[in-house]
Design a protein around this motif. Structure first.
Motif: not given
Length: 301
Positions: A158-159, A230-232, A256-259
């Motif tokens: 994602d991203g 989700a990985t955080v 930079q933004t994460g999930v």
């Protein structure tokens, strides 16, 4: 015979004077005939037909470079090979490829290092460049249809946008048996020559799946038995203390933004990698390797 035409080269032949018409009469005739008949106005060109967005564009050849990347692509997709460029020193290692080229009338050229750098747009060509048709991306429905029953790990990026990160992730994904690499519908990320080289052959072992709408895709995966995580960076359950499901959908976000928060809220688990805190987080490719290794360890244990 009296010829009223002027000598050749002095002007166009307009006919004898008795056949010439008055200027106003000619203008009246043109107006009556309409604009299309006017010699001073060319006939309009037919409008170009707009391309139909629903019609898929034919794929274009891409350059793959690096010995392991090229040999893995040839082993999996020999019919997609279109051209080979190589250093003379690589000929002994490429005998099977060159024999295939001769048999199927595929061009190959022995060139110098400078030529390979231009062809690959990189100095990391390792003496070999292939022109190949790109590997086909699968739809989520097609991938799920052919997915065997039992444990499976799917990786949703994602991203993530860096091709070198993609290559490193594909290398780890191949090593730990990832069943599919999932890319969002609007993601510009796709397999490139740089990503294939960094993957060292892993790009050919992991199917690339192009998703539709995020909510629909997530629902499809959940219906197929996948539990999404989700990985955080902060606030997640420590990875090594979590019991990972047999069918895991691991969502990795950009550094930079994460999930995306909406996507993270729709997942069942939030996982993090504990560390010293000396740095905020791991590179996305490094973090992916840690998550994949833990899922693999739990399956084998």
């Amino acid at each position: 015979m009296n010829d009223s035409r002027p000598p050749r080269g002095t002007g166009p032949y307009r006919g004898p004077p008795t056949q010439r018409r008055d200027k106003r009469e000619r203008e009246r005739d043109r107006q009556a005939a309409g604009p299309a008949a006017s010699p001073s106005r060319p006939s309009p060109r037919p409008e170009a037909r707009p391309a139909d967005a629903s019609e898929p564009r034919p794929p274009r050849e891409q350059r793959i470079y690096g010995v392991n990347a090229c040999l893995a692509a040839f082993a999996r997709r020999p019919d997609d090979l279109r051209k080979v460029w190589l250093l003379e020193s690589r000929i002994p290692k490429l005998k099977d490829v060159l024999a295939h080229c001769v048999k199927h009338r595929i061009g190959y050229s022995v060139v110098g290092d400078e030529d390979l750098q231009k062809l690959a747009a990189s100095s990391h060509h390792e003496g070999l460049v292939f022109a190949m048709m790109p590997a086909q991306e699968l739809s989520l429905s097609a991938w799920l249809r052919d997915l065997p029953a039992g444990p499976a790990l799917a990786l949703w990026l994602d991203g993530v946008g860096n091709p070198h990160n993609l290559g490193a992730i594909l290398r780890s994904a191949a090593h730990f048996g990832v069943a599919g690499l999932l890319l969002p519908k609007d993601s510009p990320l796709a397999l490139s020559g740089a990503a294939a080289r960094v993957a060292e052959g892993g790009a050919e072992a992991v199917p690339v799946v192009r998703l539709g709408r995020a909510d629909n895709s997530l629902a499809q995966l959940q219906s197929a038995g996948f539990l999404a995580a989700a990985t955080v960076v902060r606030g997640g359950q420590p990875l090594h203390a979590a019991t990972l499901p047999e069918r895991l959908l691991l969502v990795m976000g950009a550094e930079q933004t994460g999930v995306d928060p909406l996507l993270a809220d729709a997942t069942a688990l939030r996982l993090g990698i504990p560390g010293t805190g000396a740095v905020e987080s791991l590179n996305v490719a490094s973090a992916t390797s840690v998550f994949l290794a833990e899922w693999w360890r739990q399956r084998k244990a």
